[in-house]
Design an enzyme around this catalytic site. Structure first.
Site, PDB file in Angstrom:
ATOM      1  N   LYS A   1       0.861  -1.183   0.000  1.00 45.31           N
ATOM      2  CA  LYS A   1       0.000   0.000   0.000  1.00 45.31           C
ATOM      3  C   LYS A   1       0.901   1.240   0.000  1.00 45.31           C
ATOM      4  O   LYS A   1       1.950   1.257   0.654  1.00 45.31           O
ATOM      5  CB  LYS A   1      -0.874   0.002   1.271  1.00 45.31           C
ATOM      6  CG  LYS A   1      -1.667   1.271   1.520  1.00 45.31           C
ATOM      7  CD  LYS A   1      -2.745   1.501   0.482  1.00 45.31           C
ATOM      8  CE  LYS A   1      -3.440   2.856   0.651  1.00 45.31           C
ATOM      9  NZ  LYS A   1      -4.326   3.157  -0.482  1.00 45.31           N
TER      10      LYS A   1
ATOM     11  N   CYS B   1      -2.418   9.719  -6.534  1.00 48.67           N
ATOM     12  CA  CYS B   1      -3.513   9.438  -5.597  1.00 48.67           C
ATOM     13  C   CYS B   1      -4.619  10.467  -5.789  1.00 48.67           C
ATOM     14  O   CYS B   1      -4.387  11.666  -5.653  1.00 48.67           O
ATOM     15  CB  CYS B   1      -3.058   9.467  -4.145  1.00 48.67           C
ATOM     16  SG  CYS B   1      -4.486   9.253  -3.068  1.00 48.67           S
TER      17      CYS B   1
HETATM   18  O1  RRO Z   1      -5.765   5.459  -0.749  1.00 46.17           O
HETATM   19  C1  RRO Z   1      -6.424   5.863  -1.713  1.00 46.17           C
HETATM   20  O2  RRO Z   1      -7.475   6.506  -1.596  1.00 46.17           O
HETATM   21  C2  RRO Z   1      -5.982   5.610  -3.092  1.00 46.17           C
HETATM   22  C3  RRO Z   1      -4.698   5.829  -3.554  1.00 46.17           C
HETATM   23 BR1  RRO Z   1      -3.309   6.346  -2.428  1.00 46.17          BR
HETATM   24  C4  RRO Z   1      -4.396   5.658  -4.930  1.00 46.17           C
HETATM   25  O3  RRO Z   1      -3.262   5.861  -5.408  1.00 46.17           O
HETATM   26  N1  RRO Z   1      -5.409   5.291  -5.755  1.00 46.17           N
HETATM   27  C5  RRO Z   1      -6.654   5.061  -5.307  1.00 46.17           C
HETATM   28  O4  RRO Z   1      -7.546   4.726  -6.114  1.00 46.17           O
HETATM   29  N2  RRO Z   1      -6.936   5.227  -3.972  1.00 46.17           N
END
Ligand code: RRO
Length: 314
Positions: free
Chosen positions: A49, A134
């Site tokens: 993650k 993100c």
């Molecule tokens: O954690 C998120 O909300 C998230 C991330 Br960091 C990302 O790069 N892509 C996404 O769809 N959700």
């Protein structure tokens, strides 16, 4: 006739991998027990993650929903902080040769640079995925949509970090934007690019309540799954043309072997699985692997490099 069995081996950033399939960052890779299952799964590598310097709880729930052809999420970068993932990578290195990639997503350039400095100190860490895309932090634009900011960040990143760095890109929708991002990426020794992150700021409505299906950001969230496959394939293929010397990781809409095959035809050396992994769990790797192997066998290929990037045009 000699019938050589096909295999799915590949290379990513110069590293030989047993399979071209792996998880997409964000799915089933936040907690140690999930990551351990990924290390033991039938996949070629693991990515964590995306992490920040400190633990983050992320956005309020509901923050993920399955929808008819995919998913929508606004997780808000929930993660256990960089040290948790570096400790995990240290442990894995002692027991397994599975490649574990550290994904980084600082909330500012300064935080990204601090994260890269810390990652650079790790002995076990071999490869970093810098998330430029993100979509779910209120008030923070996606760096990958700002070409000047992307250049500035990459400039600093390669100054402070000697480890190989790949980048996770947002989807682009305009030919001029592909060219602009490619000209930024061309100026750095990028280890790989991953196309694409979720399509940012979609909106899905619950027909029973007439309200949004997720809570954060007034219901706006990143869309993944089959909805985004054409966009993902286009991004893989365009960057394969513009950056012929950079490995491409395809991500978006992979539900079965045919989807993975199409990503490779477009130029992907590796394929990440997000929404399908979330919906079906870890067994999806073995199923998609078998389906992809069957396609290779039917078409008379023995390895993915025989058809990588060989998309036909009419
Ligand atoms: O954690 C998120 O909300 C998230 C991330 Br960091 C990302 O790069 N892509 C996404 O769809 N959700």
């Amino acid at each position: 006739m000699l019938n050589i069995l096909p295999n799915l081996t590949t290379t990513l950033a110069g590293k030989a991998l047993q399979s071209c399939l792996m998880n997409a960052s964000g799915v089933f890779c936040t907690e140690k027990d999930e990551l351990l299952q990924l290390v033991n799964a039938s996949s070629g590598a693991v990515v964590t993650k995306s992490c920040t310097l400190e633990y983050r709880a992320g956005n309020p729930s509901p923050r993920y929903a399955d929808i008819p052809f995919g998913s929508i999420n606004s997780m808000g970068l929930p993660n256990n902080g960089i040290q948790y993932y570096l400790n995990f990578i240290d442990e894995v290195e002692k027991q397994s040769d599975k490649l574990v990639i550290l994904s980084i997503a600082g909330l500012s350039h300064q935080e990204n640079i601090e994260l890269l400095k810390i990652a650079n100190q790790s002995n076990a860490l071999q490869l970093i995925e810098l998330n430029l895309s993100c979509p779910n932090i209120a008030g923070k634009p996606q760096t990958g949509y700002d070409f000047v900011a992307s250049r500035d960040l990459l400039q600093k990143a390669f100054e402070v970090c000697q480890k190989p760095i790949g980048v996770k890109l947002p989807p682009y929708f305009d030919m001029v934007h592909f060219d602009e991002m490619a000209s930024v990426l061309n100026d750095f020794p990028i280890a790989y690019i991953c196309c694409v992150n979720s399509i940012g700021n979609g909106l899905v409505i619950d027909k029973n309540t007439d309200a949004t299906i997720i809570k954060p950001k007034n219901g706006f969230g990143g869309v993944g799954g089959l909805y985004i496959k054409p966009t993902a394939l286009a991004n893989v293929n365009k960057f394969y043309e513009l950056l012929p010397h950079v490995d491409i990781v395809g991500c978006g809409g992979v539900q079965n072997g045919q989807d993975a095959y199409e990503h490779i035809l477009c130029g992907a050396s590796m394929i990440q699985i997000g929404t399908t992994l979330w919906q079906q769990g870890i067994s999806c790797f073995a199923r998609i692997e078998n389906e992809l192997l069957q396609i290779l066998q039917q078409k008379g290929y023995t390895s993915i490099k025989e058809f990588k990037g060989k998309l036909g045009r009419i």
